[in-house]
Design an enzyme around this catalytic site. Structure first.
Site, PDB file in Angstrom:
ATOM      1  N   ALA A  16      63.749  86.395  -8.357  1.00 62.82           N
ATOM      2  CA  ALA A  16      63.182  86.050  -9.558  1.00 62.82           C
ATOM      3  C   ALA A  16      64.049  86.198 -10.762  1.00 62.82           C
ATOM      4  CB  ALA A  16      61.825  86.752  -9.904  1.00 62.82           C
ATOM      5  N   GLY A  18      67.249  85.894 -10.415  1.00 62.43           N
ATOM      6  CA  GLY A  18      68.597  85.062 -10.339  1.00 62.43           C
ATOM      7  C   GLY A  18      68.494  83.924 -11.143  1.00 62.43           C
ATOM      8  N   HIS A  19      69.546  83.231 -10.885  1.00 66.84           N
ATOM      9  CA  HIS A  19      69.870  82.120 -11.869  1.00 66.84           C
ATOM     10  C   HIS A  19      68.597  81.009 -11.871  1.00 66.84           C
ATOM     11  CE1 HIS A  19      73.628  83.477 -13.359  1.00 66.84           C
ATOM     12  NE2 HIS A  19      74.030  83.512 -12.042  1.00 66.84           N
ATOM     13  N   GLY A  21      65.591  81.564 -10.287  1.00 66.36           N
ATOM     14  CA  GLY A  21      64.542  81.963 -10.504  1.00 66.36           C
ATOM     15  C   GLY A  21      64.260  81.954 -12.216  1.00 66.36           C
ATOM     16  N   ASN A 109      69.806  85.561   6.717  1.00 59.65           N
ATOM     17  CA  ASN A 109      68.789  84.946   6.049  1.00 59.65           C
ATOM     18  C   ASN A 109      67.496  84.721   6.895  1.00 59.65           C
ATOM     19  OD1 ASN A 109      69.598  84.555   3.124  1.00 59.65           O
ATOM     20  ND2 ASN A 109      71.192  83.288   3.912  1.00 59.65           N
ATOM     21  N   GLY A 134      65.799  78.959  -0.849  1.00 58.27           N
ATOM     22  CA  GLY A 134      67.128  79.750  -0.548  1.00 58.27           C
ATOM     23  C   GLY A 134      67.544  79.138   0.768  1.00 58.27           C
ATOM     24  N   ASN A 135      68.840  78.899   0.670  1.00 62.33           N
ATOM     25  CA  ASN A 135      69.463  78.142   1.876  1.00 62.33           C
ATOM     26  C   ASN A 135      70.000  79.363   3.134  1.00 62.33           C
ATOM     27  OD1 ASN A 135      69.557  75.809   0.889  1.00 62.33           O
ATOM     28  ND2 ASN A 135      71.115  76.063  -0.558  1.00 62.33           N
ATOM     29  N   ARG A 166      68.893  63.812  -7.199  1.00 66.68           N
ATOM     30  CA  ARG A 166      70.367  63.465  -7.473  1.00 66.68           C
ATOM     31  C   ARG A 166      70.429  62.031  -6.858  1.00 66.68           C
ATOM     32  NH1 ARG A 166      72.529  69.152  -4.517  1.00 66.68           N
ATOM     33  NH2 ARG A 166      72.765  70.244  -6.362  1.00 66.68           N
ATOM     34  N   HIS A 191      69.034  69.789   4.247  1.00 65.22           N
ATOM     35  CA  HIS A 191      69.472  70.137   3.017  1.00 65.22           C
ATOM     36  C   HIS A 191      70.913  70.863   3.144  1.00 65.22           C
ATOM     37  CE1 HIS A 191      70.154  71.063  -1.098  1.00 65.22           C
ATOM     38  NE2 HIS A 191      70.378  72.417  -0.845  1.00 65.22           N
TER      39      HIS A 191
END
EC number: 1.1.1.37
Length: 332
Positions: A16, A18-19, A21, A109, A134-135, A166, A191
């Site tokens: 939360a 982070g950029h 969040g 991850n 999240g990747n 996009r 993705h």
């Protein structure tokens, strides 16, 4: 989720501070995701060493004096953060660092999202909506769902709405048609750079997207690679990965999930495949989807030409490889 007299909707956001969040939280508090009459309680989940940063975010949320913000809570324990949660945005993930192999990133991850899945399974709302940002997002969603056996698999999704947006924007730039007049765009697959943005079924200012796809040089040398590699281009330009646009995609995704997609249109969602369009059952793959009655439904019956088929198959093959790599680690 439409009345200010109702109980607040509880939204958990991981990573939360982070950029992404940070970019998402203020818009959620303002009603952009769940509606401008729906109160929310925000739960910010962070690593212990980032809790102080999350406290700063909460100070700013308080200072926004958002009428719909019923409360804010900070956690470093996912089981507590996800208890009774209605919406979970799983943004926090380990980034790829110099010298790290993709397999190492997948494994690191997968462990994080296995923990998230178990925590959601332990106490989330029965109809929780989970969006993995999240990747590698598709496979992280697959892992989280596998560790939440009591939650229906279709409640777990991964973000390809950013890619969808996009593709719409790239089409608008090329055609001169406003984004509001572009519909039925589709992102297929993962993705990742293997994703396939499909304009063939789109409607662009009343014209068939196939008319634009007939310009094969633009399609293959501009449109597809521009959409698929847009994230890399943004990193090169601003020195950091997509944040505001990713947050916007997440908000759009949940907004459509809760309120429904517009009549005559669809969006792109990565969700567990039921075997549609030849995609292996269970793989978390992006499809054209409509939201009906609070549930995602894959748009069936689209004609897939050989050009599209080859690109969809390539992305699905990558998803299989990711799945198998995680399974080999004992995390599926």
């Amino acid at each position: 989720m439409s009345s200010t007299t109702a109980s607040p909707v509880t939204v958990a956001v991981t990573g939360a501070a982070g950029h992404i969040g940070y970019a998402a939280l203020f818009r959620i508090a303002a009603g952009a995701m769940l509606g401008h009459t729906t109160p929310v309680t925000l739960r910010l989940l962070e690593l212990p060493d980032a809790v102080r940063a999350a406290e700063g975010v909460v100070m700013e949320l308080e200072d926004g004096a958002f009428p719909l913000l019923a409360g804010t809570e900070i956690y470093d324990d996912p089981t507590r953060a996800f208890d009774g949660v209605d919406v979970a945005l799983l943004i926090g993930a380990r980034p790829r660092t110099k010298g790290m192999e993709r397999a190492d990133l997948l494994g690191a991850n997968a462990e994080i999202f296995a923990t998230s899945g178990k925590a959601l399974n332990a106490g989330a709302s029965p109809d929780v909506r989970v969006l993995v940002v999240g990747n590698p997002a598709n496979t992280n969603a697959l892992v989280a769902s596998a560790h939440a056996p009591d939650i229906p698999a279709d409640r777990f999704t991964a973000l390809t709405r950013l890619d969808h947006n996009r593709a719409v924007a790239a089409t608008a730039r090329h055609s001169g048609v406003p984004v509001t007049e572009i519909s039925r765009m589709t992102i297929w697959g993962n993705h990742s750079p293997t994703q396939y943005p499909d304009i063939f079924h789109a409607v662009v200012g009343g014209r068939s997207g196939a008319d634009y796809a007939a310009d094969t040089r633009w399609l293959t040398d501009d449109f597809i690679p521009t959409v698929a590699r847009r994230g890399t281009a943004i990193i090169e330009a601003r020195g950091a990965s997509s944040a505001a646009s990713a947050a916007n995609g997440a908000i759009d995704h949940i907004d459509d999930w809760v309120h429904g997609t517009p009549d005559g249109d669809w969006t792109s969602v990565a969700l567990p495949s039921p075997g549609a369009y030849g995609v292996d059952e269970g793989l978390v793959c992006s499809f054209p989807c409509r939201s009906v009655g609070g549930r995602w439904e894959i748009v069936e019956g689209l004609d897939i030409n050989p050009f599209s088929r080859a690109r969809i198959d390539a992305s699905v093959a990558e998803l299989r490889t990711e799945r198998d790599a995680v399974a080999a680690l004992g995390l599926l």
